[in-house]
Design a protein around this motif. Structure first.
Motif, PDB file in Angstrom:
ATOM      1  N   ILE A   3      36.849  33.829  41.808  1.00  0.00           N
ATOM      2  CA  ILE A   3      37.779  34.358  40.810  1.00  0.00           C
ATOM      3  C   ILE A   3      38.769  33.280  40.381  1.00  0.00           C
ATOM      4  N   GLY A   4      38.980  33.147  39.074  1.00  0.00           N
ATOM      5  CA  GLY A   4      40.079  32.361  38.557  1.00  0.00           C
ATOM      6  C   GLY A   4      41.174  33.319  38.118  1.00  0.00           C
ATOM      7  N   PHE A   5      42.433  32.894  38.260  1.00  0.00           N
ATOM      8  CA  PHE A   5      43.534  33.802  37.940  1.00  0.00           C
ATOM      9  C   PHE A   5      44.637  33.039  37.218  1.00  0.00           C
ATOM     10  N   VAL A   6      45.071  33.600  36.091  1.00  0.00           N
ATOM     11  CA  VAL A   6      46.175  33.028  35.314  1.00  0.00           C
ATOM     12  C   VAL A   6      47.246  34.097  35.148  1.00  0.00           C
ATOM     13  N   GLY A   7      48.447  33.797  35.634  1.00  0.00           N
ATOM     14  CA  GLY A   7      49.546  34.746  35.471  1.00  0.00           C
ATOM     15  C   GLY A   7      49.977  35.391  36.773  1.00  0.00           C
ATOM     16  N   ALA A   8      50.197  34.590  37.808  1.00  0.00           N
ATOM     17  CA  ALA A   8      50.578  35.135  39.117  1.00  0.00           C
ATOM     18  C   ALA A   8      52.084  35.388  39.173  1.00  0.00           C
ATOM     19  N   GLY A   9      52.530  36.342  38.364  1.00  0.00           N
ATOM     20  CA  GLY A   9      53.935  36.722  38.330  1.00  0.00           C
ATOM     21  C   GLY A   9      54.179  38.039  39.033  1.00  0.00           C
ATOM     22  N   ARG A  10      55.051  38.848  38.467  1.00  0.00           N
ATOM     23  CA  ARG A  10      55.446  40.118  39.089  1.00  0.00           C
ATOM     24  C   ARG A  10      54.249  41.014  39.365  1.00  0.00           C
ATOM     25  N   MET A  11      53.323  41.111  38.413  1.00  0.00           N
ATOM     26  CA  MET A  11      52.129  41.931  38.591  1.00  0.00           C
ATOM     27  C   MET A  11      50.975  41.112  39.163  1.00  0.00           C
ATOM     28  N   GLY A  56      33.579  26.955  38.005  1.00  0.00           N
ATOM     29  CA  GLY A  56      32.683  27.696  38.891  1.00  0.00           C
ATOM     30  C   GLY A  56      32.991  29.162  39.033  1.00  0.00           C
ATOM     31  N   ALA A  57      33.852  29.715  38.172  1.00  0.00           N
ATOM     32  CA  ALA A  57      34.301  31.104  38.334  1.00  0.00           C
ATOM     33  C   ALA A  57      33.256  32.105  37.853  1.00  0.00           C
ATOM     34  N   ASP A  58      33.108  33.192  38.596  1.00  0.00           N
ATOM     35  CA  ASP A  58      32.327  34.333  38.109  1.00  0.00           C
ATOM     36  C   ASP A  58      33.135  35.125  37.092  1.00  0.00           C
ATOM     37  N   ALA A  59      34.454  35.128  37.282  1.00  0.00           N
ATOM     38  CA  ALA A  59      35.358  35.832  36.368  1.00  0.00           C
ATOM     39  C   ALA A  59      36.716  35.160  36.407  1.00  0.00           C
ATOM     40  N   VAL A  60      37.406  35.182  35.277  1.00  0.00           N
ATOM     41  CA  VAL A  60      38.792  34.723  35.205  1.00  0.00           C
ATOM     42  C   VAL A  60      39.643  35.897  34.747  1.00  0.00           C
ATOM     43  N   LEU A  61      40.662  36.216  35.519  1.00  0.00           N
ATOM     44  CA  LEU A  61      41.555  37.327  35.221  1.00  0.00           C
ATOM     45  C   LEU A  61      42.842  36.777  34.621  1.00  0.00           C
ATOM     46  N   VAL A  62      43.220  37.300  33.469  1.00  0.00           N
ATOM     47  CA  VAL A  62      44.421  36.852  32.763  1.00  0.00           C
ATOM     48  C   VAL A  62      45.447  37.975  32.802  1.00  0.00           C
ATOM     49  N   CYS A  63      46.605  37.698  33.430  1.00  0.00           N
ATOM     50  CA  CYS A  63      47.630  38.732  33.602  1.00  0.00           C
ATOM     51  C   CYS A  63      48.985  38.145  33.232  1.00  0.00           C
ATOM     52  N   VAL A  64      49.161  37.845  31.947  1.00  0.00           N
ATOM     53  CA  VAL A  64      50.422  37.301  31.455  1.00  0.00           C
ATOM     54  C   VAL A  64      51.201  38.398  30.730  1.00  0.00           C
ATOM     55  N   GLY A  76      44.008  28.887  22.390  1.00  0.00           N
ATOM     56  CA  GLY A  76      44.648  27.615  22.114  1.00  0.00           C
ATOM     57  C   GLY A  76      44.379  26.540  23.137  1.00  0.00           C
ATOM     58  N   GLY A  77      43.682  26.884  24.215  1.00  0.00           N
ATOM     59  CA  GLY A  77      43.420  25.920  25.282  1.00  0.00           C
ATOM     60  C   GLY A  77      41.945  25.786  25.584  1.00  0.00           C
ATOM     61  N   ASP A  78      41.643  25.233  26.761  1.00  0.00           N
ATOM     62  CA  ASP A  78      40.256  24.941  27.128  1.00  0.00           C
ATOM     63  C   ASP A  78      39.702  25.869  28.198  1.00  0.00           C
ATOM     64  N   LEU A  79      40.321  27.045  28.359  1.00  0.00           N
ATOM     65  CA  LEU A  79      39.848  27.980  29.379  1.00  0.00           C
ATOM     66  C   LEU A  79      38.400  28.384  29.139  1.00  0.00           C
ATOM     67  N   LEU A  80      38.090  28.863  27.951  1.00  0.00           N
ATOM     68  CA  LEU A  80      36.764  29.415  27.680  1.00  0.00           C
ATOM     69  C   LEU A  80      35.681  28.347  27.763  1.00  0.00           C
ATOM     70  N   SER A  81      35.970  27.169  27.260  1.00  0.00           N
ATOM     71  CA  SER A  81      34.964  26.104  27.289  1.00  0.00           C
ATOM     72  C   SER A  81      34.705  25.603  28.701  1.00  0.00           C
ATOM     73  N   ALA A  82      35.666  25.821  29.608  1.00  0.00           N
ATOM     74  CA  ALA A  82      35.497  25.379  30.988  1.00  0.00           C
ATOM     75  C   ALA A  82      34.804  26.414  31.860  1.00  0.00           C
ATOM     76  N   MET A  83      34.627  27.630  31.346  1.00  0.00           N
ATOM     77  CA  MET A  83      34.002  28.687  32.154  1.00  0.00           C
ATOM     78  C   MET A  83      32.483  28.583  32.119  1.00  0.00           C
ATOM     79  N   PRO A  84      31.806  28.923  33.216  1.00  0.00           N
ATOM     80  CA  PRO A  84      30.336  28.887  33.247  1.00  0.00           C
ATOM     81  C   PRO A  84      29.747  29.968  32.335  1.00  0.00           C
ATOM     82  N   GLY A  85      28.597  29.702  31.768  1.00  0.00           N
ATOM     83  CA  GLY A  85      27.887  30.725  31.018  1.00  0.00           C
ATOM     84  C   GLY A  85      27.565  31.905  31.908  1.00  0.00           C
ATOM     85  N   GLY A  86      27.705  33.110  31.368  1.00  0.00           N
ATOM     86  CA  GLY A  86      27.444  34.319  32.146  1.00  0.00           C
ATOM     87  C   GLY A  86      28.662  34.857  32.873  1.00  0.00           C
TER      88      GLY A  86
END
Length: 271
Positions: A3-11, A56-64, A76-86
């Motif tokens: 798992i990749g995770f972006v937004g490790a704040g209050r939630m 190498g992530a199976d999933a990236v969770l975005v919680c901003v 606006g960034g390179d998140l999607l292009s860096a993710m594996p297909g599937g």
């Protein structure tokens, strides 16, 4: 799962803790040394760049916090292009269904799927594993990420295709906000009948008018105090639901009158 995770704040932070505790391999974006140390203590692997989260992530969770932040990270960034297909991007942020569509259009070029999955509840619900999740997207994509979502979500409700999660959450928040507005009217009526707000709030939670909104108002001591406490996140969501309803030809009906009552409470500081 990886798992990749972006937004490790209050939630996001308690989500990360639940994911790591469930045995998932979690990479989390940590901007500062202090943040990275705290994330390590939760059992996660902190990284300094968004692209590293995706590796190498199976999933990236975005919680901003905002829709704009989702667009910045995903478009606006390179998140999607860096993710594996599937792999799958999960959008936990409440926002416009159009944002989910825009992210999905960009993600498709990289063989990445999108699930819009806004949440209902707070950090205490995450810690208890009972956060409500409204998932929108293809059934196969929701199934792929369900092992991760199950770490902190119960129930995880698949409400339809891409964007449906956002639409359900926006209606939910409009109704919740309208209930606060209705409570303002109820307090005003009670005062006209000679009953003060404190006495009313002490009584109603034990009767058939009980609701989550009423419980929150009672805990804060007044409609105005609770409205102010939730205005930061609820206000932006109400703005989005008004705009979305207008774009889609929807009619808020009686909800709009109650929302205007809430607007009045926030403007004047009293019911």
């Amino acid at each position: 799962m990886r798992i990749g995770f972006v937004g490790a704040g209050r939630m996001g932070r308690p989500m990360v803790e639940r994911l790591a505790g469930a045995g998932h391999e979690v990479r989390v974006l940590g901007r500062s040394a202090a943040a990275r140390t705290a994330l390590e203590e939760l059992g996660a692997r902190p990284v300094g760049r968004v692209a590293d989260v995706a590796e190498g992530a199976d999933a990236v969770l975005v919680c901003v916090f905002s829709d704009e932040q989702v667009r910045d990270i995903c478009l606006g960034g390179d998140l999607l292009s860096a993710m594996p297909g599937g792999s799958v991007v999960v959008l936990h942020t409440t926002g416009s269904p159009d944002t989910a569509t825009a992210v999905a259009d960009r993600a498709a070029a990289h063989g990445v799927a999108v699930v819009d999955c806004p949440v209902s509840g707070g950090p205490h619900d995450i810690a208890a594993g009972r956060l409500t999740l409204f998932a929108g997207g293809a059934a196969r994509d929701v199934a792929k990420v369900r092992p991760a979502l199950d770490a902190y979500g119960d129930p995880v409700i698949h409400v339809g295709g891409l964007g449906a999660g956002q639409r359900v959450k926006l209606v939910n928040n409009a109704l919740f906000a309208a209930q606060i507005g209705l409570l303002a009217h109820a307090v005003r009526l009670a005062e006209q009948l000679g009953v003060d707000e404190g006495s009313l709030l002490a009584a109603l939670p034990h009767a058939s008018s009980a609701s989550r909104a009423l419980a929150g108002v009672e805990a804060r001591g007044s409609v105005a105090a609770f409205a102010e406490a939730v205005s930061g996140f609820l206000g932006k969501d109400v703005d989005v639901v008004r705009a979305t309803a207008k774009e889609c030809g929807g009619d808020l009906g009686a909800l709009e009158a109650a929302l205007q009552a809430l607007d009045g409470v926030l403007r004047t500081g009293s019911a």
